[in-house]
Design a protein around this motif. Structure first.
Motif, PDB file in Angstrom:
ATOM      1  N   SER A   2       0.796  -1.226   0.000  1.00  0.00           N
ATOM      2  CA  SER A   2       0.000   0.000   0.000  1.00  0.00           C
ATOM      3  C   SER A   2       0.834   1.285   0.000  1.00  0.00           C
ATOM      4  CB  SER A   2      -0.985   0.029   1.187  1.00  0.00           C
ATOM      5  OG  SER A   2      -1.776  -1.127   1.179  1.00  0.00           O
TER       6      SER A   2
ATOM      7  N   TRP B 124       3.128  -0.014  -5.429  1.00  0.00           N
ATOM      8  CA  TRP B 124       2.670  -1.335  -5.000  1.00  0.00           C
ATOM      9  C   TRP B 124       1.368  -1.663  -5.726  1.00  0.00           C
ATOM     10  CZ3 TRP B 124      -1.667  -3.112  -2.265  1.00  0.00           C
ATOM     11  CH2 TRP B 124      -1.576  -4.422  -1.760  1.00  0.00           C
TER      12      TRP B 124
ATOM     13  N   GLY C 152      -0.295  -4.979  -5.522  1.00  0.00           N
ATOM     14  CA  GLY C 152      -0.903  -6.229  -5.083  1.00  0.00           C
ATOM     15  C   GLY C 152       0.124  -7.084  -4.377  1.00  0.00           C
ATOM     16  N   ARG C 153      -0.326  -8.286  -3.954  1.00  0.00           N
ATOM     17  CA  ARG C 153       0.580  -9.174  -3.235  1.00  0.00           C
ATOM     18  C   ARG C 153       1.797  -9.488  -4.097  1.00  0.00           C
ATOM     19  NH1 ARG C 153       1.519 -14.141  -4.119  1.00  0.00           N
ATOM     20  NH2 ARG C 153       2.776 -15.263  -2.606  1.00  0.00           N
TER      21      ARG C 153
ATOM     22  N   ARG D 159      -4.795  -1.272  -4.286  1.00  0.00           N
ATOM     23  CA  ARG D 159      -5.427  -2.041  -5.347  1.00  0.00           C
ATOM     24  C   ARG D 159      -6.878  -2.191  -4.908  1.00  0.00           C
ATOM     25  NH1 ARG D 159      -3.056  -5.455  -9.560  1.00  0.00           N
ATOM     26  NH2 ARG D 159      -4.778  -5.466 -11.037  1.00  0.00           N
ATOM     27  N   ALA D 160      -7.810  -1.678  -5.681  1.00  0.00           N
ATOM     28  CA  ALA D 160      -9.195  -1.640  -5.219  1.00  0.00           C
ATOM     29  C   ALA D 160     -10.135  -1.588  -6.400  1.00  0.00           C
ATOM     30  CB  ALA D 160      -9.413  -0.424  -4.320  1.00  0.00           C
TER      31      ALA D 160
ATOM     32  N   SER E 186     -10.869  -3.438 -11.775  1.00  0.00           N
ATOM     33  CA  SER E 186      -9.795  -3.574 -10.786  1.00  0.00           C
ATOM     34  C   SER E 186      -8.760  -2.506 -11.101  1.00  0.00           C
ATOM     35  CB  SER E 186      -9.181  -4.967 -10.887  1.00  0.00           C
ATOM     36  OG  SER E 186      -8.058  -5.038 -10.039  1.00  0.00           O
TER      37      SER E 186
ATOM     38  N   CYS F 183      -3.948  -4.921   2.624  1.00  0.00           N
ATOM     39  CA  CYS F 183      -4.752  -3.769   2.203  1.00  0.00           C
ATOM     40  C   CYS F 183      -5.478  -3.070   3.346  1.00  0.00           C
ATOM     41  CB  CYS F 183      -5.794  -4.203   1.173  1.00  0.00           C
ATOM     42  SG  CYS F 183      -5.102  -4.958  -0.295  1.00  0.00           S
TER      43      CYS F 183
ATOM     44  N   GLU G 169     -15.295  -7.555  -1.854  1.00  0.00           N
ATOM     45  CA  GLU G 169     -14.043  -7.589  -2.613  1.00  0.00           C
ATOM     46  C   GLU G 169     -13.424  -8.986  -2.618  1.00  0.00           C
ATOM     47  OE1 GLU G 169     -11.138  -4.624  -1.688  1.00  0.00           O
ATOM     48  OE2 GLU G 169     -12.647  -3.074  -1.390  1.00  0.00           O
TER      49      GLU G 169
ATOM     50  N   THR H 189     -10.800  -8.427  -5.866  1.00  0.00           N
ATOM     51  CA  THR H 189     -10.658  -7.102  -6.466  1.00  0.00           C
ATOM     52  C   THR H 189      -9.700  -6.230  -5.659  1.00  0.00           C
ATOM     53  OG1 THR H 189     -12.559  -6.247  -5.281  1.00  0.00           O
ATOM     54  CG2 THR H 189     -12.968  -7.159  -7.458  1.00  0.00           C
ATOM     55  N   GLY H 190      -8.822  -6.877  -4.926  1.00  0.00           N
ATOM     56  CA  GLY H 190      -7.796  -6.140  -4.194  1.00  0.00           C
ATOM     57  C   GLY H 190      -6.426  -6.652  -4.581  1.00  0.00           C
ATOM     58  N   CYS H 191      -5.662  -7.096  -3.574  1.00  0.00           N
ATOM     59  CA  CYS H 191      -4.263  -7.418  -3.801  1.00  0.00           C
ATOM     60  C   CYS H 191      -4.050  -8.808  -4.398  1.00  0.00           C
ATOM     61  CB  CYS H 191      -3.507  -7.305  -2.486  1.00  0.00           C
ATOM     62  SG  CYS H 191      -4.109  -8.451  -1.235  1.00  0.00           S
TER      63      CYS H 191
END
Lengths: 183, 90
Positions: A60, A72, A74-75, A137-138, A144, B8, B15, B60-62
């Motif tokens: 983040s 950044w 994502g993982r 990331r959202a 996305s 996150c 999500e 829809t995140g990481c």
């Protein structure tokens, strides 16, 4: 074969201004996804510092200086954005993928940009929470997205195929905010 | 319901995508195991009233896979860890 003209993802769609907000397209940049191999995170971080003077960003967050920066994404992944490609030697520690043509790079500027995006993303983007150098990331609508705050602008990255959808959705949010302010 | 993604932060449940009970992550029995054991591994799940652990994908995140500890009675979400680190912390 005919020579095909190169166009940016949002060519012909931007800039867009409603009320005090302006949505514009970011400059053409080299973009690479950098994904460290398992257990090679420290080696990648050191190699990045050697080659570019920046470390691999914490979750983040972003890192950067003139010439290149990392957001950044994502993982175990960060998006390189620069005027040149990242050093090829980084490939010892990470998977490098040229995605320069894969992302639409948008910038939203003006007072109340957070209010417009609040209609599209569940993130708290208030400047006291989502500060300069913060990344996320959202979801943005049903897309996305990568969101990043850089000085005065909120930067948004969506898949290139979604550029028109993103411009439309953000445009609707900007227009309805401006309309409410005018009542 | 919000899930505290370790990367996150707190994010809305929508999500995430539910990927099943965390107990299904244990290694399956070998081919020499009796049929009841294989049947149990494949089909039988505990259905606890209370604390449960399940796997969620931050779609829809990481993009991380998480082990989420939550309570099916109170709907409280107690925490989440990255699935890749599941051996190191509870």
């Amino acid at each position: 074969m005919a020579k095909l003209p190169e166009t940016s993802p949002a060519a012909g769609l931007l800039p867009l201004t409603h009320g005090g907000l302006t949505l514009s397209e970011g400059p053409a940049r080299r973009m690479w996804m950098i994904q460290p191999y398992p257990g090679r995170e420290a080696g990648l971080d050191a190699a990045l510092r050697d080659a570019h003077g920046i470390g691999f960003p914490e979750p983040s967050r972003s890192t950067g200086q003139r010439g290149g920066r990392l957001i950044w994404a994502g993982r175990a992944q960060a998006l390189w954005i620069g005027t040149a490609d990242p050093a090829p030697g980084l490939a010892q520690h990470a998977a490098l993928t040229d995605q320069s043509d894969a992302w639409a790079f948008l910038k939203l500027e003006g007072a109340g940009a957070e209010a417009a995006l609040a209609r599209l993303t569940p993130l708290d983007l208030h400047p006291s929470v989502f500060k300069r150098g913060h990344a996320a990331r959202a979801p943005l609508g049903h897309m996305s997205a990568i969101l990043h705050r850089r000085s005065a602008a909120l930067e948004l990255f969506v898949f290139r195929s979604m550029a028109r959808t993103a411009v439309h959705e953000i445009g609707v949010a900007m227009r309805s905010l401006a309309a409410r302010a005018a009542v | 319901m919000r899930i505290p993604c370790p990367l996150c932060g707190d994010r809305d449940r929508r999500e995430f995508y539910y990927m099943g009970a965390a107990e299904a992550l244990t290694a399956p029995p070998g081919p020499e195991a009796p049929p009841e054991v294989i049947d149990d591994q494949l089909h039988l799940r505990t259905n606890p009233a209370g604390e449960t652990r399940d796997v969620w994908y931050h779609e829809t995140g990481c993009g991380a896979w998480l082990i989420v500890t939550r309570d099916t009675v109170t709907h409280a979400v107690h925490g989440a860890v990255l699935a890749e680190r599941r051996g190191t912390t509870a």
